[in-house]
Enzyme design. Structure first.
Site, PDB file in Angstrom:
ATOM      1  N   SER A  38      21.044   2.128   0.858  1.00 14.05           N
ATOM      2  CA  SER A  38      21.912   0.978   0.498  1.00 14.05           C
ATOM      3  C   SER A  38      21.155   0.478  -0.849  1.00 14.05           C
ATOM      4  CB  SER A  38      21.677   0.069   1.822  1.00 14.05           C
ATOM      5  OG  SER A  38      22.372  -1.123   1.463  1.00 14.05           O
ATOM      6  N   ASP A 157      27.720   3.215   3.116  1.00 12.63           N
ATOM      7  CA  ASP A 157      26.162   2.764   3.161  1.00 12.63           C
ATOM      8  C   ASP A 157      25.666   3.292   4.295  1.00 12.63           C
ATOM      9  OD1 ASP A 157      24.349   0.778   3.705  1.00 12.63           O
ATOM     10  OD2 ASP A 157      25.187  -0.193   1.972  1.00 12.63           O
TER      11      ASP A 157
END
Ligand SMILES: Cc1cc2nc3c(=O)[nH]c(=O)nc-3n(C[C@H](O)[C@H](O)[C@H](O)COP(=O)(O)OP(=O)(O)OC[C@H]3O[C@@H](n4cnc5c(N)ncnc54)[C@H](O)[C@@H]3O)c2cc1C
Ligand code: SF4
Lengths: 495, 517
Positions: A38, A157
């Protein structure tokens, strides 16, 4: 083999950049492998691009968060995502001068962890495999950004899957895994869809991390049954006073970088790791000086006391960005116990600092978790004034403190307007907690606050920068009160 | 006609602190004493409902007499026992430096034996003494005020004043050593509207029963309406409100104890017929720096204004320029849910603490102190008595009090509601002066023994004679001064030069807790 895991945390990873400055550039620590999940991918991409720790921190020091945000009206209507990465692609990455050939050729053993929706599994990309699409895929948090299709596979993500990919580190043969963790663990549950989304994210990310750390402890305790060798983990955790996503101005982001620097230095101090501090003291200088007056009255030793203080912020840019918030104070304090009007010979004040904490460290089964302990939901102000009494020319130190902790608007406003006072013998630099000569309390009413606001003055190169300086000071002030009292609206003020 | 006229050796007008003490001592010394009191006896029947008579003006039945005079709202009492019926039981002594404006022969040292005597008569006890906490703890207000003052750096200035209260068993009434029935304090917070269980050591429980048993006569609901010199003595006209009849009594010694405004008013109205009085009559009036604010907010959580005796704790403020005390004010719990709204009925007051002791609805903080003492009592229209009080000249003093109260309210996180400031008119329950003691008629109306200059045989023994603000709650001083002057008068009338109150020899020294430096 030492592996560094740059965990995600949205914009909170600015803190990570500060840690990288200290670990990599100041302490010269080396890592054999680095993984990012992320938001951590911002920092890893920069590392692969050949940036040093200090350079990465400096880039964050200049970042304006609004540059990265592009509202996607179509995406919104179609229910795909609320914003897009267009701003990062078009403005931020170019401003970082990112080069894909350079990244692909990087000597760092880097992995970028994403979640592959097509296979339902985690996937890692190496530096050599990276391109802009894959970086965006790593960063594309569900709900906020649309998923990315690469070669017919759908990527998103990884945060709900993992926010620190321990397994890839183990596969890389690491026996030491370092994690920089900024996902909040505050035992607080705020109302509203936005807050709930991030709480869900926190539950998922913190839960996975804990079970991963448990696996490491289990492995170490059971004759390395899982990883076939002893693995040590170091987790540096901090509560970062920035929202994951909702942030309008850079000052708060820059304060997160500086918080990371301070945390990492303190962490090194704890462990006796040597480092050479790199001074960024004048990085934020704006050439704008601010002046305020503070009028408080109340009682010292039960006697009427009035303080007329003049506060000077030497440089507003430094003040709102560096997270040190020190002002110079002059003026006087009048009280019969001070023989009348005692003048401030030298004075300073630290305004609205996050309440200081202590490292909370647990070290069990080879897993060392250290929490920085600083609490952005409680603010602290400390005035240290060296006073000279008018008659006997006695030297005393005025220690004034304000502590902002009550999570209601009225409560926090009252705390911001109320100063506890201790008068110490002689001129001292800080309150050593010794028995004071006398104590008391000063406060200001709403009229005094209004007068203070109206009386604020700025002097700088031009009107725009003067107004900007005042506005940013105001944002810092209002934002700090928000952090204490309005977290139900948004956990950490958006300015 | 004169043949029918009643003749007395001593007539005492008023039965408050000055009157009760003087009547008691003169009767003990063998004098023939008649007390004329405009108010009635209260025997557990203080008003509670709105429809009850609260004001004396209501057929001479209510205990309150409120006067909205120029510059200050004066609250007075009417009843057998005077101000002791409504007061907050606080007894404090004027410190050494408070006697600057008093005539020769008056100092703290001179007064101390008489203070001790009053303390013994009224069984003074501080609320923090273990003896006082046998049945009820110190009220929450005490700690709240102490903490607030400590936050302001004034922890050393906090003290618990002696109270004239019966801290005994609240469940069983008992007869006290003066023959009056009392029960222990139930901490119901109603002191300022009269105690219906007799827990206050008010004058009708001690000095007055003692006076009666020594032969004095107390006539209630008898309001003195006229005074004049008559032969070698004085002629007193009064109206008996019980029978609605007018009477006359002639006396050798006339003792005025109708309270600061009552006595001064009588002298202003009838003084010419008594003799050539000092032109200072009416001057040196002082509301004793009274200043009262209400605190609005969540005060009842800890403050609990409706629990405990009306005052339990005080803070001294003396910065060399202004001198005043701050005290916690308990107020009677109101009952607004009944059709006949009023103070919570007495039967609902628990004798002993329960889990849900009643709370009040707003808090009161009061200050009192050494004001300028430069007010004037004047005759208004149609015989009424008015006061002129220079608010402006006292403005710095009041500001100091307001500031302190404001600081405390800030610490308590309360909003200060300050009616006195809005109306430029403080409320005073501590009126003093008007016919003050002085060395000569150039400076005052009575001499150091209380005898009126120009009217021999007329004495002023109440708050009217006190020459300056006492700063502290005044009744202890009024009573002690009366003890001393009554002793002198008793010696004169009885011809026994060493006569002393029988209780004086046995009165132990009592330490006043005021933290004077
Ligand atoms: C609510 C309240 C709380 C108080 N709290 C305290 C306290 O805690 N501590 C303290 O020290 N002081 C307190 N005081 C003040 C105290 O009560 C007075 O200072 C004190 O009672 C004055 O005593 P005195 O003898 O001068 O007159 P008073 O006690 O007022 O006595 C005068 C008496 O004379 C009577 N009288 C008046 N005119 C006539 C007339 N024409 N004919 C016949 N009789 C007449 C009146 O009815 C009255 O009974 C308080 C007063 C009030 C109202
Ligand atoms: S608190 Fe109640 S019981 Fe106690 S003296 Fe006051 S009125 Fe009487």
């Amino acid at each position: 083999m030492r592996s560094l895991l740059l965990a995600g945390g949205g914009l909170k990873v600015a803190f990570q950049a500060g840690v990288l400055q200290v670990w990599l550039s100041e302490a010269g620590l080396q890592f054999d492998h680095v993984d990012a999940c992320s938001g951590g991918a911002f920092n890893l991409a920069l590392l692969c691009d050949g940036r040093s720790g200090i350079e990465i921190a400096d880039l964050w020091r200049q970042l304006r968060p609004l540059d990265g945000v592009s509202i996607s009206l179509g995406g919104l209507l179609r229910g795909e995502s609320l914003v897009t990465m267009k701003g990062y692609r078009d403005k931020v990455f170019p401003s970082w001068d990112m080069s894909w050939p350079r990244i692909n050729a990087s000597a760092i053993d880097a992995t970028f962890t994403v979640h592959d929706r097509t296979t339902g599994k985690r996937q890692v990309f190496t530096a050599a495999q990276m391109d802009e699409e894959k970086l965006v895929a790593t960063l594309s948090q569900a709900v906020w950004f649309p998923p990315v299709t690469i070669d017919a596979n759908l990527y998103t993500d990884a945060v709900f899957d993992t926010d620190a990919n321990i397994d890839v580190a183990v596969q890389k043969d690491a026996d030491e895994i370092w994690v920089v963790w900024t996902v909040s663990t505050r035992p607080e549950w705020m109302p509203g869809i936005l807050a709930q989304f991030f709480h869900a994210l926190e539950v998922s990310a913190n839960g996975t991390l804990q079970s991963d750390l448990d696996r490491i402890r289990f492995n170490n305790g059971k004759e390395q049954v899982l990883f076939e060798k002893e693995v040590k983990a170091e987790v540096l955790r901090a509560e970062v006073g920035t929202h994951y996503l909702a942030l309008l101005n850079g000052d708060r982001l820059h304060r997160a970088v500086e918080a990371g620097v301070r945390a990492a230095r303190s962490w090194c101090d704890e462990r006796g790791i040597a480092y050479t501090p790199i001074d960024r003291g004048d990085f934020y200088d704006s050439g704008v000086e601010l002046r305020f007056s503070d009028r408080l009255s109340g009682r010292i030793r039960g006697r009427r006391a009035d303080a007329e203080l003049f506060l000077t912020v030497p440089d507003s840019g430094e003040f709102v960005n560096a997270g040190r918030q020190r002002v110079q104070v002059s003026g006087s304090v009048t009280c019969s116990v001070l023989e009348g009007r005692a003048t401030v010979e030298k004075g300073w004040a630290d305004i609205l600092l996050d309440a200081d904490g202590h490292w909370r460290t647990t070290d069990v089964g080879g897993v060392c978790e250290s929490d920085y302990g600083v609490d952005p939901t409680r603010k602290h102000m400390l005035y240290v004034l060296h006073l000279l009494t008018p008659d006997t020319r006695r030297r005393v130190t005025f220690i004034g403190t304000k502590t902002l902790t009550t999570p209601t608007v009225r409560g926090v406003a009252r705390e911001a307007m109320t100063m506890s006072v201790r008068i110490l013998d002689g001129w001292v630099e800080s309150d050593d907690g010794s028995e004071p000569l006398c104590a008391g309390l000063l406060w200001m009413g709403f009229l005094d606050v209004a007068r203070q606001l109206v009386g604020a003055r700025a002097s700088g190169p031009d009107l725009a920068s003067e107004l900007g300086g005042l506005a940013r000071y105001g944002a810092l002030f209002a934002g700090s009160l928000w952090d204490v009292a309005a977290r139900r609206v948004l956990t950490y003020a958006p300015f | 006609m004169d043949g029918d006229v009643e003749r007395r050796q001593v007539v005492v007008v008023g039965s408050g602190f000055g009157g009760a003490v003087t009547a008691c001592r003169l009767a003990q010394a063998g004098c023939d004493v008649l007390v004329l009191e405009r108010g009635r006896w209260f025997c557990g029947d203080f008003p509670r409902k709105v429809t009850d008579p609260w004001l004396w003006q209501q057929d001479a039945n209510g205990p309150f007499d409120v006067r909205l005079t120029g510059g200050v709202t004066v609250v007075l009492a009417a009843g057998v026992g005077g101000g002791s019926l409504l007061y907050s039981n606080v007894h404090l002594r004027v410190p050494d430096d408070g006697f600057g404006r008093w005539p020769r022969g008056w100092s703290r040292r001179d007064l101390d034996p008489y203070y001790d005597l009053v303390a013994a008569m009224l069984d003074l006890r501080r609320a923090d003494e273990p003896e006082a906490q046998r049945y009820w703890p110190l009220p929450g207000r005490a700690d709240v005020l102490r903490e607030a003052a400590t936050t302001l750096g004034a922890g050393a200035d906090v003290f618990h004043p002696p109270l004239a209260l019966n801290f005994g068993d609240p469940s069983t009434p008992a007869v006290n050593r003066f023959g009056a029935t009392q029960s222990g304090c139930r901490h119901c917070g109603k002191c300022s509207v009269g105690c219906n269980v007799g827990a206050k050591n008010s004058l009708d429980k001690n000095y007055l029963p003692l006076a009666i048993s020594a032969g004095a006569e107390v006539r209630a609901r008898c309001e003195v309406t006229g005074l004049a010199r008559s032969g070698g003595g004085y002629r007193v006209e009064y109206r008996d409100h019980g029978t609605d009849t007018d009477h006359v009594v002639v006396t050798e010694i006339l003792v005025l104890a109708a309270g600061s405004l009552g006595t001064t008013g009588l002298l202003l109205e009838h003084g010419r017929r008594l003799g050539r009085l000092s032109s200072r009559l009416g001057e040196h009036y002082s509301p004793n720096g009274d200043y009262l604010v209400t605190a609005l907010g969540r005060i009842d959580d800890e403050w609990q204004p409706g629990v405990g005796p009306a005052i339990s704790t005080a803070v001294l403020s003396d910065d060399g320029e202004t001198w005043f005390l701050v005290q916690d004010g308990g107020i009677p719990p109101l009952d607004v849910f009944r059709s006949d709204v009023g103070v919570r009925p007495d039967r609902d007051d628990p004798a002993l603490p329960t889990a849900d002791v009643g709370e009040g609805y707003l808090g009161v903080l009061l200050a009192m102190g050494r004001d300028s003492g430069t007010g004037t009592v004047r005759r208004g229209w149609c015989g009424s008595v008015g006061v002129r009080w220079p608010w402006l000249a006292n403005r710095p003093f009041y500001d100091a009090e307001r500031d302190y109260l404001g600081d405390i309210n800030h610490v308590l996180d309360e909003v200060q509601f300050d009616l006195a400031y809005l109306t430029r008119r403080p409320v005073s329950v501590h009126s003093l002066g008007g016919a003050v003691m002085a060395n000569s008629p150039r400076y005052g109306v009575v001499d150091g023994c209380g005898e009126v200059f120009g009217a021999p045989g007329v004495f002023v023994v109440d708050g009217a004679a006190i020459p300056a603000a006492t700063g502290v709650n005044p009744s202890h001083t009024i009573a002690a001064v009366a003890e001393r002057n009554a002793e002198r008068l008793a010696r004169r009338l009885s011809g026994r030069a060493t006569w002393e109150a029988p209780e004086k020899a046995g009165a132990p020294r009592y330490d006043d807790p005021l933290p004077v430096p």
